[in-house]
Motif scaffolding. Sequence first.
Motif, mmCIF file in Angstrom:
data_model
loop_
_atom_site.group_PDB
_atom_site.id
_atom_site.type_symbol
_atom_site.label_atom_id
_atom_site.label_comp_id
_atom_site.label_asym_id
_atom_site.label_seq_id
_atom_site.Cartn_x
_atom_site.Cartn_y
_atom_site.Cartn_z
ATOM 1 N N LEU A 1 3.286 -4.158 -1.901
ATOM 2 C CA LEU A 1 2.598 -5.456 -2.004
ATOM 3 C C LEU A 1 3.420 -6.365 -2.901
ATOM 4 N N SER A 2 3.562 -7.608 -2.517
ATOM 5 C CA SER A 2 4.299 -8.562 -3.344
ATOM 6 C C SER A 2 3.507 -8.856 -4.616
ATOM 7 N N ARG B 1 -0.556 -8.934 -5.260
ATOM 8 C CA ARG B 1 -1.210 -8.132 -6.298
ATOM 9 C C ARG B 1 -2.004 -9.012 -7.255
ATOM 10 N N SER B 2 -1.492 -10.205 -7.517
ATOM 11 C CA SER B 2 -2.193 -11.101 -8.444
ATOM 12 C C SER B 2 -3.554 -11.534 -7.895
ATOM 13 N N LYS B 3 -3.686 -11.517 -6.558
ATOM 14 C CA LYS B 3 -4.955 -11.890 -5.935
ATOM 15 C C LYS B 3 -5.900 -10.682 -5.824
ATOM 16 N N ARG B 4 -5.369 -9.492 -6.081
ATOM 17 C CA ARG B 4 -6.149 -8.278 -5.828
ATOM 18 C C ARG B 4 -6.277 -7.420 -7.078
ATOM 19 N N ASP C 1 6.638 4.327 -12.945
ATOM 20 C CA ASP C 1 5.384 4.228 -13.699
ATOM 21 C C ASP C 1 4.464 3.217 -13.024
ATOM 22 N N ILE C 2 3.326 2.982 -13.672
ATOM 23 C CA ILE C 2 2.381 1.979 -13.181
ATOM 24 C C ILE C 2 2.966 0.586 -13.416
ATOM 25 N N VAL C 3 2.987 -0.240 -12.377
ATOM 26 C CA VAL C 3 3.506 -1.597 -12.519
ATOM 27 C C VAL C 3 2.411 -2.654 -12.406
ATOM 28 N N ASP C 4 1.214 -2.242 -11.954
ATOM 29 C CA ASP C 4 0.127 -3.211 -11.817
ATOM 30 C C ASP C 4 -1.180 -2.446 -11.570
ATOM 31 N N TRP C 5 -2.268 -3.207 -11.479
ATOM 32 C CA TRP C 5 -3.589 -2.642 -11.181
ATOM 33 C C TRP C 5 -4.225 -3.492 -10.093
ATOM 34 N N ASN D 1 4.081 1.748 -4.076
ATOM 35 C CA ASN D 1 4.957 0.880 -3.288
ATOM 36 C C ASN D 1 6.077 1.719 -2.675
ATOM 37 N N ASN D 2 7.119 1.082 -2.155
ATOM 38 C CA ASN D 2 8.166 1.841 -1.467
ATOM 39 C C ASN D 2 9.339 2.189 -2.374
#
Length: 404
Positions: free
Chosen positions: A31-32, A36-39, A50-54, A92-93
Amino acid sequence: MANQSTTFPKGWKITTLREVADIFDSKRIPLSSSERSKRKGPYPYYGASDIVDWIDDYIFDGEYLLISEDGENLNTRNTSIAFIAKGKFWVNNHAHVLKGKESHLNKYLSWYFSILDINPYISGAVQPKLSKTNLESIPILISQNQEEHRAIAAVLSSLDDKIELLREQNKTLEATAQAIFKEWFVNFNFPGSPGKMIDSELGEIPKGWRIGGLGDEVETVLGGTPSTEKKEYWKNGNIPWINSGKVNDFRIYEPTSYITERALNESAAKLMPKGTIVIAITGATLGQVSRLEIDSTGNQSVIGIIPNEKFSSVYLFYWMLENVSTIINTATGGAQQHINKNDVNGSDFIVPTNDILKKYYEGVNPMMEKISSNCFQIQTLSKLRDTLLPKLMKGEVRVEGFKE
Protein backbone atom coordinates in the motif's frame (compact mmCIF):
# COMPACT_ATOMS: atom_id res chain seq x y z
CA MET A 1 26.98 -22.70 7.66
CA ALA A 2 25.46 -25.57 5.74
CA ASN A 3 26.38 -24.20 2.32
CA GLN A 4 30.02 -23.81 3.34
CA SER A 5 30.70 -27.32 4.60
CA THR A 6 30.24 -30.86 3.31
CA THR A 7 30.45 -32.44 6.75
CA PHE A 8 27.81 -32.39 9.44
CA PRO A 9 26.92 -34.38 12.57
CA LYS A 10 25.57 -37.89 12.42
CA GLY A 11 21.79 -37.82 12.34
CA TRP A 12 21.70 -34.38 10.66
CA LYS A 13 20.92 -33.51 7.04
CA ILE A 14 20.98 -30.64 4.59
CA THR A 15 17.60 -29.68 3.20
CA THR A 16 16.14 -26.54 1.60
CA LEU A 17 13.87 -23.88 2.96
CA ARG A 18 10.97 -24.95 0.74
CA GLU A 19 11.04 -28.37 2.44
CA VAL A 20 10.68 -27.03 5.97
CA ALA A 21 8.49 -23.95 5.41
CA ASP A 22 5.62 -22.70 3.27
CA ILE A 23 5.99 -19.32 1.56
CA PHE A 24 3.02 -16.95 1.32
CA ASP A 25 4.46 -14.11 -0.78
CA SER A 26 1.48 -14.24 -3.14
CA LYS A 27 -0.77 -12.93 -0.36
CA ARG A 28 1.29 -9.74 0.18
CA ILE A 29 -0.29 -6.45 -0.90
CA PRO A 30 1.79 -3.25 -0.85
CA LEU A 31 0.00 0.00 0.00
CA SER A 32 1.31 3.46 -0.82
CA SER A 33 1.93 5.90 2.02
CA SER A 34 -1.07 7.95 0.86
CA GLU A 35 -3.30 4.86 1.00
CA ARG A 36 -2.02 4.01 4.46
CA SER A 37 -2.63 7.55 5.69
CA LYS A 38 -6.32 7.12 4.82
CA ARG A 39 -6.52 3.73 6.53
CA LYS A 40 -5.06 4.27 9.97
CA GLY A 41 -5.99 1.52 12.38
CA PRO A 42 -4.83 -1.02 14.97
CA TYR A 43 -3.02 -3.54 12.76
CA PRO A 44 0.74 -3.42 12.12
CA TYR A 45 1.95 -2.94 8.56
CA TYR A 46 5.35 -4.62 8.11
CA GLY A 47 8.13 -3.68 5.73
CA ALA A 48 11.58 -5.18 5.20
CA SER A 49 12.65 -5.28 8.82
CA ASP A 50 9.95 -3.94 11.13
CA ILE A 51 6.58 -2.24 11.48
CA VAL A 52 6.39 0.80 9.21
CA ASP A 53 2.78 1.83 9.82
CA TRP A 54 -0.57 0.89 11.37
CA ILE A 55 -3.70 0.36 9.28
CA ASP A 56 -7.34 -0.70 9.56
CA ASP A 57 -7.13 -4.21 8.09
CA TYR A 58 -4.96 -7.31 8.06
CA ILE A 59 -3.94 -10.10 5.69
CA PHE A 60 -2.23 -12.56 8.01
CA ASP A 61 -3.40 -13.90 11.34
CA GLY A 62 -1.13 -16.09 13.47
CA GLU A 63 2.62 -16.52 13.82
CA TYR A 64 4.78 -16.13 10.72
CA LEU A 65 8.46 -15.70 9.90
CA LEU A 66 9.27 -12.56 7.90
CA ILE A 67 12.55 -12.41 5.97
CA SER A 68 13.74 -9.18 4.39
CA GLU A 69 13.55 -9.30 0.59
CA ASP A 70 15.36 -6.09 -0.18
CA GLY A 71 16.85 -3.03 1.38
CA GLU A 72 19.86 -0.77 1.07
CA ASN A 73 21.91 -2.63 3.66
CA LEU A 74 20.65 -6.16 3.08
CA ASN A 75 24.03 -7.65 2.22
CA THR A 76 26.02 -5.72 4.83
CA ARG A 77 23.72 -5.66 7.85
CA ASN A 78 25.09 -7.15 11.06
CA THR A 79 21.73 -8.19 12.47
CA SER A 80 19.40 -10.98 11.45
CA ILE A 81 17.24 -10.41 8.38
CA ALA A 82 14.53 -12.67 9.81
CA PHE A 83 12.01 -11.87 12.53
CA ILE A 84 8.76 -13.24 13.93
CA ALA A 85 5.41 -11.48 13.42
CA LYS A 86 2.42 -12.53 15.52
CA GLY A 87 -1.27 -11.75 15.58
CA LYS A 88 -3.12 -9.90 12.86
CA PHE A 89 -0.95 -7.89 10.48
CA TRP A 90 -0.33 -6.69 6.92
CA VAL A 91 2.91 -7.15 4.91
CA ASN A 92 4.14 -5.15 1.93
CA ASN A 93 6.33 -6.62 -0.82
CA HIS A 94 9.64 -5.96 0.94
CA ALA A 95 9.55 -9.02 3.20
CA HIS A 96 9.02 -12.68 2.39
CA VAL A 97 6.30 -14.34 4.48
CA LEU A 98 6.89 -17.90 5.68
CA LYS A 99 5.41 -20.36 8.12
CA GLY A 100 7.34 -23.40 9.33
CA LYS A 101 5.72 -26.73 8.56
CA GLU A 102 6.07 -27.51 12.26
CA SER A 103 5.11 -24.96 14.93
CA HIS A 104 8.62 -24.63 16.39
CA LEU A 105 10.29 -24.08 13.01
CA ASN A 106 9.50 -20.36 12.78
CA LYS A 107 11.79 -19.61 15.70
CA TYR A 108 14.30 -22.26 14.65
CA LEU A 109 14.62 -20.67 11.21
CA SER A 110 14.82 -17.14 12.61
CA TRP A 111 17.85 -18.21 14.67
CA TYR A 112 19.30 -20.04 11.66
CA PHE A 113 19.10 -16.90 9.56
CA SER A 114 20.67 -14.82 12.34
CA ILE A 115 23.99 -16.63 11.78
CA LEU A 116 23.66 -17.38 8.07
CA ASP A 117 25.96 -15.65 5.59
CA ILE A 118 23.27 -14.32 3.28
CA ASN A 119 25.64 -12.70 0.75
CA PRO A 120 25.84 -15.66 -1.68
CA TYR A 121 22.08 -15.46 -2.17
CA ILE A 122 21.81 -11.71 -2.78
CA SER A 123 21.47 -10.32 -6.31
CA GLY A 124 21.46 -6.76 -7.59
CA ALA A 125 24.23 -4.19 -7.17
CA VAL A 126 22.17 -0.99 -6.91
CA GLN A 127 19.33 -2.50 -4.88
CA PRO A 128 20.37 -5.74 -3.16
CA LYS A 129 17.57 -8.29 -3.29
CA LEU A 130 16.89 -11.75 -1.88
CA SER A 131 14.59 -13.24 -4.51
CA LYS A 132 12.05 -15.94 -3.71
CA THR A 133 13.95 -18.37 -5.96
CA ASN A 134 17.20 -17.78 -4.10
CA LEU A 135 15.42 -17.92 -0.75
CA GLU A 136 13.92 -21.31 -1.54
CA SER A 137 17.31 -22.68 -2.54
CA ILE A 138 19.08 -21.78 0.72
CA PRO A 139 20.45 -24.98 2.30
CA ILE A 140 19.18 -25.64 5.82
CA LEU A 141 21.21 -27.87 8.15
CA ILE A 142 18.85 -29.62 10.53
CA SER A 143 18.58 -32.74 12.65
CA GLN A 144 16.68 -35.61 11.10
CA ASN A 145 15.19 -36.16 14.53
CA GLN A 146 12.36 -33.67 14.79
CA GLU A 147 12.44 -33.90 18.58
CA GLU A 148 16.05 -32.74 18.59
CA HIS A 149 15.37 -29.50 16.79
CA ARG A 150 12.32 -29.03 19.02
CA ALA A 151 14.70 -29.37 21.97
CA ILE A 152 17.13 -26.86 20.41
CA ALA A 153 14.26 -24.42 19.95
CA ALA A 154 13.21 -24.96 23.56
CA VAL A 155 16.72 -24.21 24.87
CA LEU A 156 17.06 -21.01 22.83
CA SER A 157 13.46 -19.96 23.53
CA SER A 158 14.00 -20.25 27.27
CA LEU A 159 16.93 -17.84 27.03
CA ASP A 160 15.05 -15.44 24.73
CA ASP A 161 11.98 -15.54 26.98
CA LYS A 162 14.04 -14.74 30.06
CA ILE A 163 15.76 -11.86 28.28
CA GLU A 164 12.42 -10.49 27.07
CA LEU A 165 10.91 -10.83 30.56
CA LEU A 166 13.77 -8.79 32.05
CA ARG A 167 13.41 -6.15 29.33
CA GLU A 168 9.68 -5.86 29.93
CA GLN A 169 10.30 -5.61 33.67
CA ASN A 170 12.77 -2.80 33.02
CA LYS A 171 10.23 -0.95 30.86
CA THR A 172 7.67 -1.17 33.65
CA LEU A 173 10.15 -0.04 36.32
CA GLU A 174 11.34 2.82 34.12
CA ALA A 175 7.81 4.03 33.40
CA THR A 176 6.89 3.82 37.09
CA ALA A 177 9.99 5.71 38.24
CA GLN A 178 9.50 8.40 35.61
CA ALA A 179 5.84 8.80 36.57
CA ILE A 180 6.78 9.20 40.23
CA PHE A 181 9.35 11.86 39.35
CA LYS A 182 6.76 13.79 37.34
CA GLU A 183 4.17 13.61 40.11
CA TRP A 184 6.60 14.78 42.80
CA PHE A 185 8.77 17.31 40.98
CA VAL A 186 6.58 18.60 38.14
CA ASN A 187 3.04 18.33 39.49
CA PHE A 188 4.20 18.70 43.14
CA ASN A 189 1.99 15.81 44.17
CA PHE A 190 4.33 14.29 46.75
CA PRO A 191 3.32 12.69 50.08
CA GLY A 192 2.06 15.35 52.45
CA SER A 193 0.76 18.70 51.29
CA PRO A 194 3.24 20.87 49.38
CA GLY A 195 1.89 23.68 51.52
CA LYS A 196 2.57 27.27 50.53
CA MET A 197 3.75 27.89 46.98
CA ILE A 198 6.21 30.61 46.02
CA ASP A 199 7.08 32.25 42.71
CA SER A 200 10.20 31.23 40.80
CA GLU A 201 11.76 31.43 37.35
CA LEU A 202 9.82 28.29 36.48
CA GLY A 203 6.51 29.37 37.98
CA GLU A 204 5.17 28.42 41.38
CA ILE A 205 7.16 25.88 43.42
CA PRO A 206 6.74 24.64 46.99
CA LYS A 207 8.07 26.88 49.75
CA GLY A 208 11.60 25.91 50.73
CA TRP A 209 12.46 24.78 47.21
CA ARG A 210 14.58 26.87 44.84
CA ILE A 211 15.79 27.06 41.25
CA GLY A 212 19.49 26.80 40.48
CA GLY A 213 21.65 26.28 37.43
CA LEU A 214 22.42 22.61 36.77
CA GLY A 215 26.13 23.34 36.51
CA ASP A 216 26.11 25.05 39.91
CA GLU A 217 24.57 22.03 41.63
CA VAL A 218 26.43 19.12 40.04
CA GLU A 219 29.63 18.52 38.08
CA THR A 220 29.36 18.10 34.31
CA VAL A 221 32.12 16.87 32.00
CA LEU A 222 32.65 16.95 28.25
CA GLY A 223 34.18 13.86 26.73
CA GLY A 224 37.10 13.59 24.34
CA THR A 225 38.55 11.18 21.80
CA PRO A 226 42.23 10.22 22.12
CA SER A 227 44.10 10.42 18.80
CA THR A 228 43.41 7.30 16.79
CA GLU A 229 46.80 7.75 15.12
CA LYS A 230 48.54 6.87 18.37
CA LYS A 231 48.37 3.11 18.87
CA GLU A 232 49.57 3.51 22.43
CA TYR A 233 46.26 5.22 23.22
CA TRP A 234 44.13 2.26 22.12
CA LYS A 235 46.13 -0.96 21.88
CA ASN A 236 45.55 -3.22 24.89
CA GLY A 237 43.41 -0.55 26.53
CA ASN A 238 41.39 -1.45 29.59
CA ILE A 239 39.50 1.79 30.28
CA PRO A 240 35.97 1.84 28.78
CA TRP A 241 35.21 4.52 26.19
CA ILE A 242 31.86 5.23 24.49
CA ASN A 243 30.86 7.18 21.40
CA SER A 244 27.64 9.19 21.21
CA GLY A 245 25.85 6.34 19.43
CA LYS A 246 26.01 4.34 22.66
CA VAL A 247 23.74 6.92 24.30
CA ASN A 248 20.92 5.39 22.26
CA ASP A 249 21.13 2.34 24.52
CA PHE A 250 18.54 1.96 27.29
CA ARG A 251 21.45 1.68 29.74
CA ILE A 252 25.18 1.55 29.01
CA TYR A 253 26.79 -1.54 30.48
CA GLU A 254 29.45 -2.26 27.88
CA PRO A 255 31.67 0.25 26.04
CA THR A 256 32.20 1.02 22.38
CA SER A 257 35.94 0.49 22.81
CA TYR A 258 38.76 0.71 25.34
CA ILE A 259 41.54 3.25 25.79
CA THR A 260 44.79 3.08 27.73
CA GLU A 261 45.82 4.81 30.94
CA ARG A 262 48.19 6.94 28.88
CA ALA A 263 45.34 8.07 26.64
CA LEU A 264 43.31 9.08 29.69
CA ASN A 265 46.23 11.12 31.05
CA GLU A 266 47.26 12.76 27.77
CA SER A 267 43.92 13.48 26.06
CA ALA A 268 40.68 15.30 26.76
CA ALA A 269 39.00 12.03 27.78
CA LYS A 270 37.69 12.04 31.33
CA LEU A 271 36.61 9.07 33.42
CA MET A 272 32.97 9.25 34.48
CA PRO A 273 31.78 7.04 37.37
CA LYS A 274 29.01 4.49 37.21
CA GLY A 275 25.67 6.26 37.63
CA THR A 276 26.69 9.25 35.50
CA ILE A 277 23.90 10.55 33.27
CA VAL A 278 25.09 10.99 29.68
CA ILE A 279 23.50 13.11 27.00
CA ALA A 280 24.42 13.21 23.31
CA ILE A 281 24.93 16.78 22.18
CA THR A 282 25.14 16.69 18.39
CA GLY A 283 23.90 15.15 15.16
CA ALA A 284 21.46 12.28 14.83
CA THR A 285 21.75 11.35 18.52
CA LEU A 286 21.19 14.91 19.79
CA GLY A 287 19.15 14.80 22.99
CA GLN A 288 19.46 11.07 23.62
CA VAL A 289 19.88 10.32 27.34
CA SER A 290 21.21 7.23 29.08
CA ARG A 291 22.91 6.15 32.30
CA LEU A 292 26.32 4.56 32.75
CA GLU A 293 26.20 1.20 34.50
CA ILE A 294 30.01 1.10 34.37
CA ASP A 295 32.82 3.61 34.86
CA SER A 296 33.60 4.98 31.39
CA THR A 297 35.07 7.77 29.32
CA GLY A 298 33.24 9.20 26.31
CA ASN A 299 33.85 11.14 23.14
CA GLN A 300 33.46 14.89 22.58
CA SER A 301 29.80 14.49 21.57
CA VAL A 302 28.87 13.25 25.04
CA ILE A 303 28.35 15.29 28.21
CA GLY A 304 28.32 13.50 31.55
CA ILE A 305 26.28 14.74 34.51
CA ILE A 306 27.86 13.32 37.64
CA PRO A 307 25.73 12.56 40.73
CA ASN A 308 26.80 13.86 44.13
CA GLU A 309 25.75 13.34 47.72
CA LYS A 310 22.64 15.47 47.39
CA PHE A 311 21.58 14.73 43.84
CA SER A 312 21.76 11.03 43.14
CA SER A 313 21.64 9.37 39.75
CA VAL A 314 17.96 8.55 40.19
CA TYR A 315 17.04 12.23 40.49
CA LEU A 316 19.36 13.51 37.75
CA PHE A 317 18.33 10.83 35.27
CA TYR A 318 14.60 11.45 35.44
CA TRP A 319 15.12 15.21 35.68
CA MET A 320 17.07 15.04 32.42
CA LEU A 321 14.42 12.92 30.70
CA GLU A 322 11.81 15.47 31.76
CA ASN A 323 13.83 18.50 30.64
CA VAL A 324 15.90 17.34 27.67
CA SER A 325 13.50 18.77 25.08
CA THR A 326 13.82 22.22 26.68
CA ILE A 327 17.62 21.95 26.63
CA ILE A 328 17.87 20.92 22.98
CA ASN A 329 15.66 23.85 21.97
CA THR A 330 18.84 25.88 22.42
CA ALA A 331 20.58 23.80 19.71
CA THR A 332 22.57 25.71 17.12
CA GLY A 333 24.05 24.76 13.77
CA GLY A 334 22.58 24.01 10.36
CA ALA A 335 22.75 20.47 9.05
CA GLN A 336 24.57 19.32 12.20
CA GLN A 337 22.73 20.80 15.15
CA HIS A 338 24.39 20.70 18.55
CA ILE A 339 24.26 21.97 22.10
CA ASN A 340 27.27 22.65 24.30
CA LYS A 341 28.29 22.22 27.91
CA ASN A 342 27.22 25.78 28.76
CA ASP A 343 23.71 25.04 27.48
CA VAL A 344 23.50 22.07 29.82
CA ASN A 345 25.11 23.86 32.77
CA GLY A 346 22.80 26.84 32.41
CA SER A 347 19.61 24.79 32.50
CA ASP A 348 17.16 25.83 35.22
CA PHE A 349 17.33 23.06 37.80
CA ILE A 350 14.72 22.56 40.51
CA VAL A 351 16.22 22.00 43.98
CA PRO A 352 13.76 20.36 46.42
CA THR A 353 14.25 20.20 50.17
CA ASN A 354 16.49 17.46 51.56
CA ASP A 355 13.65 15.64 53.31
CA ILE A 356 11.65 15.33 50.09
CA LEU A 357 14.70 14.08 48.20
CA LYS A 358 15.36 11.52 50.92
CA LYS A 359 11.80 10.15 50.70
CA TYR A 360 12.03 10.06 46.90
CA TYR A 361 15.30 8.14 47.00
CA GLU A 362 13.89 5.61 49.45
CA GLY A 363 11.10 4.78 47.01
CA VAL A 364 12.84 5.00 43.66
CA ASN A 365 16.48 3.98 44.28
CA PRO A 366 15.48 0.29 44.55
CA MET A 367 13.84 0.55 41.11
CA MET A 368 17.02 1.95 39.58
CA GLU A 369 19.10 -0.75 41.24
CA LYS A 370 16.76 -3.46 39.94
CA ILE A 371 16.96 -2.03 36.41
CA SER A 372 20.76 -2.10 36.66
CA SER A 373 20.77 -5.69 37.93
CA ASN A 374 18.41 -6.74 35.13
CA CYS A 375 20.68 -5.13 32.53
CA PHE A 376 23.65 -7.21 33.63
CA GLN A 377 21.50 -10.35 33.69
CA ILE A 378 20.41 -9.56 30.13
CA GLN A 379 24.06 -9.12 29.14
CA THR A 380 25.02 -12.49 30.65
CA LEU A 381 22.07 -14.32 29.11
CA SER A 382 22.63 -12.68 25.71
CA LYS A 383 26.27 -13.73 25.65
CA LEU A 384 25.30 -17.28 26.62
CA ARG A 385 22.66 -17.39 23.88
CA ASP A 386 25.03 -15.92 21.29
CA THR A 387 27.69 -18.47 22.21
CA LEU A 388 25.30 -21.42 22.13
CA LEU A 389 23.34 -20.34 19.05
CA PRO A 390 25.84 -21.13 16.27
CA LYS A 391 27.02 -24.31 17.99
CA LEU A 392 23.48 -25.62 18.41
CA MET A 393 22.48 -24.69 14.86
CA LYS A 394 25.53 -26.47 13.43
CA GLY A 395 25.16 -29.53 15.64
CA GLU A 396 28.50 -28.83 17.34
CA VAL A 397 26.73 -28.81 20.71
CA ARG A 398 23.97 -31.35 21.15
CA VAL A 399 21.04 -31.15 23.50
CA GLU A 400 21.31 -33.81 26.20
CA GLY A 401 19.59 -37.02 25.17
CA PHE A 402 20.08 -36.57 21.41
CA LYS A 403 23.84 -36.98 20.92
CA GLU A 404 24.73 -40.08 18.92
